[in-house]
Design an enzyme around this catalytic site. Structure first.
Site: not given
Length: 319
Positions: A162, A186, A288, A265, A262, A297
């Site tokens: 990120r 995150k 994730h 990414r 992004h 994806y």
């Protein structure tokens, strides 16, 4: 007179404290919630309402107001999600006896596929960025900026970080013998991400230039961050990198609106999957927490499976 214990500002702070403590929400997530809920609070205040006594109709009126202001369905859905989380929290904390958001439905929206650059597009960006490092004077600040941009690109495409993770990399990530870097993502969760030779070399070249051209960066801030700045954050901002990347895209003939950190990414993930990587591996590399996030994806995987059947199945038609 309204009690300060149930003022909207205080309830927002309590809610954000819970998100940070119990769910590990990061600074960007918390700021987004604060901004969305503050806007909702302002709307309620204009009608004499607040979080503690707002009814379902007031929430519907707010969603209608967002639509009238021209908000996209994705933005309206995000605001509704913030409201739902808030009122569920207020119910659990017994600040309210009901949840006025429970019966609300959000705008219908299809899940859009991410913009993805082709491998050739990424090669053009990297090639142009590399060329800029070679045409600048050897000891100029301009060359340092070019080396930084090339380093950012190589590391981003090699790791799929990120942008917030990328710009906040510590200087220790640039150790020449490092095969992996530890990334804090995150929720303050850590993960290991492998580096390739090109990204390691780009970091080494960039750091050598930093040591030569900017001795003032050897202070506290410069010693901590791989991409230091003199701003409040201490490291390069996401916005600064995004601007540099769009300028680079324009110079290569790519539409700047189609290029962002992004998008790179996304390119990292899509190109891996296209070349046979497992979806679970890509999930881990991207950081994730839920496989459903990575499944956006799956269109790449489906296309690859179709091509494999077409090319390898014994009964497939051959031209």
């Amino acid at each position: 007179m309204r009690s300060s214990k149930t003022s909207d500002a205080r309830l927002i702070n309590l809610f954000l404290d819970m998100l940070a403590a119990e769910q590990g929400a990061g600074a960007n997530t918390l700021e987004a919630y604060r901004r969305d809920l503050a806007d909702f609070s302002e709307f309620l205040a204009a009608t004499g309402k607040r979080f503690a006594d707002a009814e379902t109709q007031a929430l519907r009126d707010y969603l209608a107001d967002l639509d009238a202001r021209g908000f996209k369905s994705s933005s309206v859905a995000r605001r509704l999600s913030a409201m739902r989380h808030l009122f569920r929290f207020l119910l659990n904390e017994r600040i309210r006896a009901d949840d006025p958001a429970a019966i609300l439905s959000g705008p219908k929206r299809g899940r859009s596929l991410p913009k993805v650059l082709t491998i050739a597009d990424v090669d053009r960006l990297l090639g142009r960025a590399k060329a800029l490092t070679e045409v600048s004077e050897a000891s100029s600040p301009r060359r340092l900026r070019a080396l930084r941009l090339y380093c950012l690109l190589e590391v981003l495409y090699a790791t799929g970080l990120r942008v917030s993770e990328l710009v906040a990399l510590p200087r220790s990530a640039a150790r020449r013998d490092a095969r992996m870097i530890v990334v804090r993502g995150k929720g303050d969760k850590e993960r290991l991400v492998p580096l390739n030779e090109a990204s390691r070399q780009a970091m080494a070249d960039y750091l050598a230039a930093v040591e030569t051209l900017k001795p003032e960066n050897k202070g506290a801030a410069g010693a901590k961050w791989l991409f230091p700045s003199f701003g409040e954050s201490g490291h390069l901002t996401r916005q600064h990198f995004a601007r540099d990347l769009k300028e680079l895209a324009a110079s290569t003939g790519l539409a700047p609106r189609l290029v962002s950190p992004h998008v790179l990414r996304h390119a990292f993930a899509s190109h891996l999957l296209h070349n046979g990587a497992d979806l679970r591996i890509v999930q881990t590399l991207l950081g994730h927490s839920d496989i459903s996030t990575t499944q956006i994806y799956t269109h790449v995987v489906e296309e690859r499976l179709k091509s494999l059947v077409r090319d390898l199945h014994p009964l497939a038609e051959k031209s």
